[in-house]
Design a protein around this motif. Structure first.
Motif, PDB file in Angstrom:
ATOM      1  N   LEU A 173       0.835  -1.275  -0.060  1.00 41.73           N
ATOM      2  CA  LEU A 173      -0.012   0.096   0.053  1.00 41.73           C
ATOM      3  C   LEU A 173       0.895   1.266  -0.048  1.00 41.73           C
ATOM      4  O   LEU A 173       0.311   2.334  -0.452  1.00 41.73           O
ATOM      5  N   GLN A 174       2.194   1.282   0.580  1.00 32.95           N
ATOM      6  CA  GLN A 174       2.925   2.332   0.603  1.00 32.95           C
ATOM      7  C   GLN A 174       3.058   3.373  -0.701  1.00 32.95           C
ATOM      8  O   GLN A 174       2.963   4.179  -0.722  1.00 32.95           O
ATOM      9  N   ALA A 175       3.543   2.544  -1.771  1.00 30.44           N
ATOM     10  CA  ALA A 175       3.762   3.231  -3.121  1.00 30.44           C
ATOM     11  C   ALA A 175       2.514   3.775  -3.489  1.00 30.44           C
ATOM     12  O   ALA A 175       2.461   5.034  -4.047  1.00 30.44           O
ATOM     13  N   LEU A 176       1.338   3.329  -3.325  1.00 33.52           N
ATOM     14  CA  LEU A 176      -0.069   3.687  -4.022  1.00 33.52           C
ATOM     15  C   LEU A 176      -0.143   5.055  -2.919  1.00 33.52           C
ATOM     16  O   LEU A 176      -0.745   6.097  -3.478  1.00 33.52           O
ATOM     17  N   ILE A 177      -0.201   4.872  -1.805  1.00 35.85           N
ATOM     18  CA  ILE A 177      -0.265   6.208  -0.901  1.00 35.85           C
ATOM     19  C   ILE A 177       0.551   7.375  -1.354  1.00 35.85           C
ATOM     20  O   ILE A 177      -0.068   8.267  -1.225  1.00 35.85           O
ATOM     21  N   ILE A 178       1.693   7.186  -1.173  1.00 34.87           N
ATOM     22  CA  ILE A 178       2.621   8.131  -1.607  1.00 34.87           C
ATOM     23  C   ILE A 178       2.252   8.789  -3.280  1.00 34.87           C
ATOM     24  O   ILE A 178       2.227   9.972  -3.275  1.00 34.87           O
ATOM     25  N   CYS A 184      -9.116  -1.351  -0.369  1.00 35.07           N
ATOM     26  CA  CYS A 184     -10.145  -1.226   1.034  1.00 35.07           C
ATOM     27  C   CYS A 184      -9.574  -2.152   1.877  1.00 35.07           C
ATOM     28  O   CYS A 184      -9.781  -1.898   3.117  1.00 35.07           O
ATOM     29  N   LYS A 185      -9.247  -3.440   1.478  1.00 37.54           N
ATOM     30  CA  LYS A 185      -8.996  -4.515   2.317  1.00 37.54           C
ATOM     31  C   LYS A 185      -7.866  -4.202   3.123  1.00 37.54           C
ATOM     32  O   LYS A 185      -7.634  -4.521   4.406  1.00 37.54           O
ATOM     33  N   HIS A 186      -6.931  -3.437   2.827  1.00 32.05           N
ATOM     34  CA  HIS A 186      -5.676  -3.010   3.405  1.00 32.05           C
ATOM     35  C   HIS A 186      -5.983  -1.639   4.042  1.00 32.05           C
ATOM     36  O   HIS A 186      -5.494  -1.381   4.989  1.00 32.05           O
TER      37      HIS A 186
END
Length: 179
Positions: free
Chosen positions: A93-98, A168-170
């Motif tokens: 999820l980190q790369a997506l959030i950034i 959403c699961k994460h």
């Protein structure tokens, strides 16, 4: 939701369900709830059922009036919260959030991003805007460039999650954990 509604209406014919009956169901099933909840749990599912039934010729089409909702709550992350969100996220999820925070892209635009639209050397991406069916450019900040550049693959989709549901699961457990 549908089971709760069908339990309430039991053997009432679709042709006998109108605005009054739906309003009564909403009050009986969700007493004291806000309009947003009533719309989500009663009016939207019943409208979908009734519209489908009318297309099949089982009843007449009716337009349901829904409870008026207040303005949506808009809340922005402050920089400290954004940093906690990034640091608390797992690698999936980190790369997506950034990417989302630094480019302002919509989630579907990010999930649909292909490597052929990314130029890490020039720190630039071409994003397909599904709403306007056009492409737009977005500059990659150094942090975003590093996050994308650290991905192990360079073919197909850039980010590993394939749907909003997978995000959403994460996402939900992460937000709950971080408060």
């Amino acid at each position: 939701l549908v089971l709760k509604l069908s339990s309430y209406f039991k053997t009432v014919l679709l042709t006998d369900i109108g605005q009054t009956e739906v309003d009564n169901a909403a009050r009986a099933l969700y007493p004291g709830c806000k309009p947003e909840t009533l719309n989500r749990h009663v009016y939207t599912p019943i409208a979908a059922i009734m519209h489908r039934a009318s297309r099949k010729g089982l009843c007449d089409w009716i337009r349901l009036e829904r409870p008026k909702m207040g303005p949506p709550r808009v809340r922005w992350l402050n920089p400290d919260e954004a940093e906690r969100l990034i640091e608390g996220a797992g690698p999936r999820l980190q790369a997506l959030i950034i990417f989302l925070l630094y480019t302002g892209c919509r989630i579907t635009e990010a999930l649909d991003l292909k490597w052929e639209s990314v130029d890490l050397h020039m720190r630039h991406v071409s994003i397909y805007e599904s709403k306007t069916q056009n492409h737009r450019a977005a500059a990659l900040s150094p942090r975003t460039n590093i996050a994308l550049g650290s991905r192990n693959h360079r073919e197909g989709c850039v980010l590993p999650l394939r749907s909003r549901g997978a995000v959403c699961k994460h996402w939900r457990p992460l937000c709950k954990k971080l408060g």
